[in-house]
Design a protein around this motif. Structure first.
Motif, PDB file in Angstrom:
ATOM      1  N   MET A   1      -2.326   8.216  -8.360  1.00 24.91           N
ATOM      2  CA  MET A   1      -3.073   8.871  -7.379  1.00 24.91           C
ATOM      3  C   MET A   1      -2.252   9.205  -5.951  1.00 24.91           C
ATOM      4  SD  MET A   1      -5.680   9.181  -8.964  1.00 24.91           S
ATOM      5  CE  MET A   1      -6.984   9.804  -8.241  1.00 24.91           C
ATOM      6  N   GLY A   2      -1.193   8.889  -5.713  1.00 24.61           N
ATOM      7  CA  GLY A   2      -0.304   9.415  -4.984  1.00 24.61           C
ATOM      8  C   GLY A   2       0.741   8.344  -4.405  1.00 24.61           C
ATOM      9  N   ALA A   3       0.730   7.082  -4.780  1.00 25.47           N
ATOM     10  CA  ALA A   3       1.892   6.210  -4.467  1.00 25.47           C
ATOM     11  C   ALA A   3       3.210   6.685  -4.907  1.00 25.47           C
ATOM     12  CB  ALA A   3       1.576   4.835  -4.886  1.00 25.47           C
ATOM     13  N   SER A   4       3.491   7.059  -5.963  1.00 21.69           N
ATOM     14  CA  SER A   4       4.729   7.866  -6.392  1.00 21.69           C
ATOM     15  C   SER A   4       5.332   8.489  -5.062  1.00 21.69           C
ATOM     16  CB  SER A   4       4.357   8.862  -7.593  1.00 21.69           C
ATOM     17  OG  SER A   4       3.865   9.782  -7.186  1.00 21.69           O
ATOM     18  N   ARG A   5       4.856   9.191  -4.225  1.00 23.82           N
ATOM     19  CA  ARG A   5       5.485   9.879  -3.289  1.00 23.82           C
ATOM     20  C   ARG A   5       5.505   8.881  -1.945  1.00 23.82           C
ATOM     21  NH1 ARG A   5       1.450  13.092  -5.275  1.00 23.82           N
ATOM     22  NH2 ARG A   5       0.048  12.898  -3.443  1.00 23.82           N
ATOM     23  N   TRP A   6       5.293   7.710  -2.032  1.00 27.64           N
ATOM     24  CA  TRP A   6       5.220   6.760  -0.828  1.00 27.64           C
ATOM     25  C   TRP A   6       6.652   6.162  -0.782  1.00 27.64           C
ATOM     26  CZ3 TRP A   6       0.642   3.039  -1.746  1.00 27.64           C
ATOM     27  CH2 TRP A   6      -0.580   3.372  -1.336  1.00 27.64           C
ATOM     28  N   SER A   7       7.118   5.635   0.459  1.00 27.14           N
ATOM     29  CA  SER A   7       8.167   4.850   0.707  1.00 27.14           C
ATOM     30  C   SER A   7       7.988   3.499   0.074  1.00 27.14           C
ATOM     31  CB  SER A   7       8.255   4.639   2.147  1.00 27.14           C
ATOM     32  OG  SER A   7       7.267   3.592   2.642  1.00 27.14           O
ATOM     33  N   LYS A   8       9.045   2.866  -0.402  1.00 21.97           N
ATOM     34  CA  LYS A   8       8.902   1.703  -1.259  1.00 21.97           C
ATOM     35  C   LYS A   8       8.554   0.611  -0.317  1.00 21.97           C
ATOM     36  CE  LYS A   8      10.692  -1.048  -4.670  1.00 21.97           C
ATOM     37  NZ  LYS A   8      12.129  -0.943  -5.077  1.00 21.97           N
ATOM     38  N   ALA A   9       8.629   0.821   0.993  1.00 22.47           N
ATOM     39  CA  ALA A   9       7.918  -0.371   1.814  1.00 22.47           C
ATOM     40  C   ALA A   9       6.396  -0.293   1.636  1.00 22.47           C
ATOM     41  CB  ALA A   9       8.310  -0.014   3.387  1.00 22.47           C
ATOM     42  N   LYS A  10       5.927   0.872   1.596  1.00 16.48           N
ATOM     43  CA  LYS A  10       4.390   1.101   1.734  1.00 16.48           C
ATOM     44  C   LYS A  10       3.991   0.554   0.245  1.00 16.48           C
ATOM     45  CE  LYS A  10       0.564   4.140   2.598  1.00 16.48           C
ATOM     46  NZ  LYS A  10       0.208   5.547   2.792  1.00 16.48           N
ATOM     47  N   ARG A  11       4.665   0.749  -0.667  1.00 21.46           N
ATOM     48  CA  ARG A  11       4.302   0.195  -2.215  1.00 21.46           C
ATOM     49  C   ARG A  11       4.213  -1.248  -2.153  1.00 21.46           C
ATOM     50  NH1 ARG A  11       7.182   5.224  -4.081  1.00 21.46           N
ATOM     51  NH2 ARG A  11       8.986   4.157  -4.725  1.00 21.46           N
ATOM     52  N   VAL A  12       5.390  -1.719  -1.343  1.00 22.52           N
ATOM     53  CA  VAL A  12       5.600  -3.023  -1.456  1.00 22.52           C
ATOM     54  C   VAL A  12       4.223  -3.847  -0.643  1.00 22.52           C
ATOM     55  CG1 VAL A  12       6.781  -5.376  -0.422  1.00 22.52           C
ATOM     56  CG2 VAL A  12       7.906  -3.555  -1.413  1.00 22.52           C
ATOM     57  N   GLN A  13       3.916  -3.091   0.191  1.00 24.14           N
ATOM     58  CA  GLN A  13       2.325  -3.452   1.097  1.00 24.14           C
ATOM     59  C   GLN A  13       1.276  -3.686   0.208  1.00 24.14           C
ATOM     60  OE1 GLN A  13       2.435  -0.649   4.138  1.00 24.14           O
ATOM     61  NE2 GLN A  13       2.303  -2.403   5.600  1.00 24.14           N
ATOM     62  N   ILE A  14       0.982  -2.370  -0.706  1.00 19.16           N
ATOM     63  CA  ILE A  14      -0.362  -2.562  -1.303  1.00 19.16           C
ATOM     64  C   ILE A  14      -0.336  -3.546  -2.687  1.00 19.16           C
ATOM     65  CG2 ILE A  14       0.432  -0.583  -2.991  1.00 19.16           C
ATOM     66  CD1 ILE A  14      -2.532   0.542  -2.670  1.00 19.16           C
ATOM     67  N   ALA A  15       1.254  -3.870  -2.870  1.00 19.59           N
ATOM     68  CA  ALA A  15       1.127  -4.700  -4.081  1.00 19.59           C
ATOM     69  C   ALA A  15       1.028  -6.364  -3.753  1.00 19.59           C
ATOM     70  CB  ALA A  15       2.578  -4.560  -4.618  1.00 19.59           C
ATOM     71  N   ASN A  16       0.983  -6.396  -2.433  1.00 19.67           N
ATOM     72  CA  ASN A  16       0.891  -7.731  -1.975  1.00 19.67           C
ATOM     73  C   ASN A  16       0.072  -8.049  -1.013  1.00 19.67           C
ATOM     74  OD1 ASN A  16       3.664  -9.184  -3.075  1.00 19.67           O
ATOM     75  ND2 ASN A  16       4.300  -7.292  -2.366  1.00 19.67           N
ATOM     76  N   ASP A  17      -0.784  -7.039  -0.568  1.00 22.75           N
ATOM     77  CA  ASP A  17      -1.893  -7.027   0.191  1.00 22.75           C
ATOM     78  C   ASP A  17      -3.000  -7.755  -0.274  1.00 22.75           C
ATOM     79  OD1 ASP A  17      -3.837  -6.687   2.223  1.00 22.75           O
ATOM     80  OD2 ASP A  17      -3.377  -4.525   2.683  1.00 22.75           O
ATOM     81  N   PRO A  18      -3.588  -8.946   0.600  1.00 24.87           N
ATOM     82  CA  PRO A  18      -4.619  -9.766   0.058  1.00 24.87           C
ATOM     83  C   PRO A  18      -5.850  -8.988  -0.231  1.00 24.87           C
ATOM     84  CG  PRO A  18      -4.123 -10.458   2.326  1.00 24.87           C
ATOM     85  CD  PRO A  18      -2.952  -9.529   1.782  1.00 24.87           C
ATOM     86  N   LEU A  19      -6.214  -7.875   0.579  1.00 25.43           N
ATOM     87  CA  LEU A  19      -7.378  -7.111   0.226  1.00 25.43           C
ATOM     88  C   LEU A  19      -7.341  -6.734  -1.066  1.00 25.43           C
ATOM     89  CD1 LEU A  19      -9.595  -5.581   1.571  1.00 25.43           C
ATOM     90  CD2 LEU A  19      -8.251  -3.789   1.930  1.00 25.43           C
ATOM     91  N   ASN A  20      -5.941  -6.194  -1.630  1.00 23.64           N
ATOM     92  CA  ASN A  20      -6.002  -5.793  -3.075  1.00 23.64           C
ATOM     93  C   ASN A  20      -5.894  -7.075  -4.419  1.00 23.64           C
ATOM     94  OD1 ASN A  20      -5.939  -3.533  -4.942  1.00 23.64           O
ATOM     95  ND2 ASN A  20      -3.837  -3.367  -4.813  1.00 23.64           N
ATOM     96  N   LEU A  21      -6.047  -8.115  -3.957  1.00 22.94           N
ATOM     97  CA  LEU A  21      -5.482  -9.317  -5.110  1.00 22.94           C
ATOM     98  C   LEU A  21      -6.845 -10.046  -5.029  1.00 22.94           C
ATOM     99  CD1 LEU A  21      -1.966  -9.816  -3.544  1.00 22.94           C
ATOM    100  CD2 LEU A  21      -2.711  -8.693  -5.499  1.00 22.94           C
ATOM    101  N   LEU A  22      -6.927 -10.722  -6.110  1.00 25.98           N
ATOM    102  CA  LEU A  22      -8.120 -11.580  -6.639  1.00 25.98           C
ATOM    103  C   LEU A  22      -7.555 -12.335  -7.853  1.00 25.98           C
ATOM    104  CD1 LEU A  22     -11.373  -9.561  -6.602  1.00 25.98           C
ATOM    105  CD2 LEU A  22     -10.899 -11.353  -4.910  1.00 25.98           C
ATOM    106  N   PRO A  23      -7.389 -13.797  -7.798  1.00 26.92           N
ATOM    107  CA  PRO A  23      -7.271 -14.583  -8.938  1.00 26.92           C
ATOM    108  C   PRO A  23      -8.406 -14.698  -9.879  1.00 26.92           C
ATOM    109  CG  PRO A  23      -6.779 -15.817  -6.690  1.00 26.92           C
ATOM    110  CD  PRO A  23      -7.474 -14.373  -6.539  1.00 26.92           C
ATOM    111  N   VAL A  24      -8.283 -14.392 -10.983  1.00 28.44           N
ATOM    112  CA  VAL A  24      -9.532 -14.249 -11.692  1.00 28.44           C
ATOM    113  C   VAL A  24      -9.165 -14.570 -13.074  1.00 28.44           C
ATOM    114  CG1 VAL A  24     -10.473 -12.237 -10.555  1.00 28.44           C
ATOM    115  CG2 VAL A  24      -8.734 -11.958 -12.342  1.00 28.44           C
TER     116      VAL A  24
END
Length: 245
Positions: free
Chosen positions: A167-190
């Protein structure tokens, strides 16, 4: 929960005060309410509060619909070039400008500590959990987890990384991709099996088994999309809206 909060503070992992005062009743049933011990996503826009609580009132559901309606839509792009490593090594503590980053504990243990009860740490470690109790929002069940059966609890990227890429992250900087991968907003233990069944599906093709948590899940998906200026597919948006109407 007070015991869990104390354990986190003693462990020095730097989780903030939003963990305090959360109920932990241990209830829930497969396909039922789910998320009974978590915080509503409407009250947890940064993802630092515990888990994923249900959205019950008509007013809150109307607010949820307003949030989802803000999400843009477009077709899902190609997966060409996607690799997990494009989002940094798993559970990096060095992402910029997100909660918990740089506190000395890896992201996985941060979110386990955020959402778990009865936290017990590995001997000699201030971060690595050896066991805990998780009230899983996706299935509504209670999981007595130990590190020896680590896969029983998995960390879900609510908005999957492969989906982000398409959806668009392929065009992001590596730093922004690291953000979304580790942002607690996007993470749930399940529950691990529920997470495995999801894969990189959007809400049109996968929703949590516990029906009562589906509106909250849709809102959290929307919150991540809006924070990172990512669209979703039109069918996914329709499915998200349907959960809260």
């Amino acid at each position: 929960m007070a015991g869990a909060v104390a354990a986190v503070l003693l462990a020095g992992c730097g989780l903030d005060g939003e963990l305090s005062g959360r109920a932990a009743d241990g209830t829930g049933s497969q396909g039922g309410d789910g998320g009974s011990t978590g915080v509503s996503p409407l009250d947890n826009p940064k993802g630092t509060g515990r888990g994923l609580g249900t959205i019950r009132s008509a007013g809150d559901r109307a607010e949820a619909v307003k949030i989802i309606e803000k999400v843009a839509t477009k077709g899902r792009g190609a997966k060409t070039g996607y690799d997990r490593d494009e989002f940094g090594y798993a559970w990096a503590d060095n992402a910029a400008d997100i909660p918990f980053a740089g506190n000395g504990c890896d992201t996985r243990n941060d979110v386990l500590a955020r959402d778990g009860d009865d936290l017990k740490y590995r001997s000699g470690s201030n971060c690595v959990l050896a066991s805990m109790t998780l009230h899983d929002p996706y299935t509504g069940t209670t999981i007595k987890w130990t590190k020896q059966q680590a896969a029983e609890v998995q960390i879900d990227h609510v908005m999957p990384l492969s989906y982000d890429w398409q959806m668009g992250a392929s065009r992001w900087s590596k730093a922004k991709r690291v953000q979304i991968a580790n942002d607690p907003l996007n993470l749930l233990p399940v529950d691990g099996s529920a997470n495995s069944s999801k894969g990189d599906s959007g809400p049109a093709t996968w929703l949590p088994p516990a029906r009562g948590i589906r509106c909250s899940y849709a809102v959290r998906f929307a919150q991540v999309a809006l924070k990172y200026d990512l669209p979703v597919t039109a069918p996914d948006k329709e499915a998200m809206l349907a959960q809260c109407r």
